[in-house]
Design an enzyme around this catalytic site. Structure first.
Site: not given
Ligand code: UDX
Length: 440
Positions: A88, A209, A213, A257, A265
């Protein structure tokens, strides 16, 4: 006794889900319109780099419980349950483009030969499932009863299979007892393992969902906004996060940070949420989400500006080594990667930017990808740590002899500053006190 299940759309979400369902003992057919993808899955090659996925895929192919096809005729007679796991993507205005989901329903519903449950897994704006139920009811032949349910997926890239096999919780929205009972059969194995089930109506499941996010993105933007405040006062954002995280009502997760969130996503889903909130008369939610997005963008800009400061205010003629390209460690995915956004801004300012990443391929003009870390570091005026791959935390800075200047911008705040400083490096960590004193 396993069910017969079809998974339509076998990219990230669908491929992993299909393997997971087969692992739980169901008979599974994965369907995709992409013949090359189907061929390669049938040969045991995973479409994405995910730990353990290829091995699990081969095991399930060998078991005879899993196969892939491009032909709807293979699934319409076969399946008790059809999962929809197509993309999507974002439309031009930021809303969710549901055309792939609609196309699936338009192909599937008229071809159904038996009663079944159609379960959406894709992330959609609230209200989509009810709309799809109307469409299915219109299109399905008389006699073929098809009910729509929604069962969002929370898997993270880099641990997709583990998240699928052992989720924190199972959430689904259903409109009948029959649908509920069927989903309990689908997930009998994790339910027996103690995974909690949260059963709701369709709209609630859709909202859970996007809310998850949005909340994660909000936590990241909150700590990032604080990191700018900490920088201005000489405070330490890591200590703030650690202290906040000790409060069980807050929790430490997603308070790291850095250059902000990216990936396929979070950015897309919260943009769609803001649009949907506007449409449905929830402007304050839209405003909150837009602030989260704005902070995320400003964080990337800020890190880029700090890099320029580290280069003495001018980029042309300078060499920058960028450590990391993927949007987070453990994946080769560079979609909306903060690392590449910062690297690109430095290249646009005139720096020669060389990027090293253990897994991701860099296909941005203006950036040079190197095969080795040493090649990226050679003669560098500045080293920028932008994706926190564990391999970077294991580096011995005393042995990094290539760079011209020993200046490190650790935008992920994950490198051990005393070790680098002992090796003669000047270490800048945004949101932490600067080397020459608070708030310089
Ligand atoms: C995310 C959701 O966690 C998941 O539940 C959903 O199904 C899809 O989207 P994902 O895209 O795999 O998963 O990434 P995620 O691990 O959530 O990290 C997202 C972004 O946030 C990354 O760029 C990561 O580096 C950043 N991040 C994460 C931070 O900058 N700080 C944090 O403390 C955690």
């Amino acid at each position: 006794m396993g069910l017969r299940i079809a998974v339509i759309g076998v990219s990230y979400l669908g491929a992993v889900h299909a393997v997971g369902l087969a692992t739980w003992g169901h008979q599974v057919i994965g369907l995709d319109i992409d013949q090359a993808k189907v061929d390669s899955l049938n040969k045991g090659r995973a479409p994405i780099a995910e730990p353990g996925l290829e091995l699990a895929l081969r095991r399930q192919l060998d078991s005879g419980r899993l196969r892939f096809t491009t032909d709807y005729a293979d699934i319409t007679d076969f399946a008790d349950v059809h999962f929809i796991a197509v993309g999507t993507p974002a439309a031009a205005d930021g809303s969710a483009d549901l055309s792939q989901v609609q196309a699936v329903v338009d192909r599937l519903a008229p071809a159904l030969r038996r009663s079944c449950l159609i379960v959406g897994k894709s992330t959609v704006p609230v209200g989509s499932a009810a709309e799809l139920q109307r469409r299915v009811t219109q299109l399905a032949p008389v006699g073929a009863m098809a009910e729509v349910a929604w069962n969002p997926e929370f898997l993270r890239e880099g641990q997709a299979l583990a998240d699928t096999l052992a989720p924190d919780r199972l959430v689904w929205g259903v409109a009948s007892e029959t649908a509920s009972a069927r989903l309990r059969q689908v997930y009998a194995r994790p339910i027996a393992d103690g995974v909690p089930v949260i059963e709701t109506d369709l709209a609630t499941a859709e909202i859970v969902k996007v809310a998850a996010n949005a909340f994660l993105a909000t936590k990241i933007s909150f700590i990032n906004a604080l990191s700018q405040l900490c920088q201005a006062t000489g405070a330490d954002v890591v200590k703030v996060a650690n202290a906040l995280g000790r409060d069980p009502r807050i929790g430490r997760a997603f308070l790291d940070a850095g250059p902000g969130f990216g990936g396929g996503c979070l950015p897309k889903d919260i943009a769609a949420l803001a649009k949907r909130a506007d449409q449905l008369g929830a402007p304050r939610l839209a405003e909150l989400v837009r602030s989260v997005q704005a902070i995320n963008q400003s964080q990337r800009d800020w890190i880029g500006q700090l890099a320029l400061v580290c280069l003495g205010g001018s980029a042309p003629g300078k060499k920058v080594a960028v450590l990391g390209a993927s949007f987070k460690p453990g994946t080769d995915d560079t979609r909306d990667s903060p690392a590449l956004a910062v690297a690109t801004s430095l290249a646009e300012s005139g720096a020669e930017v060389r990027v090293y990443d253990p897994a991701a391929r860099v296909d941005r003009s203006g950036l040079t990808q190197t095969d080795t870390l040493e090649q990226a570091l050679l003669d560098a005026d500045l080293v920028c740590h932008l994706t926190d791959w564990p391999v970077f935390a294991q580096l011995d800075p005393a042995r990094l002899t290539g760079p011209r200047n020993k200046i490190l911008l650790d935008a992920r705040l994950k490198l051990d500053r005393p070790t680098w400083e002992e090796a003669g490096w000047t270490v800048i960590q945004p949101g932490r006190p600067w080397p020459t004193g608070p708030g310089r």
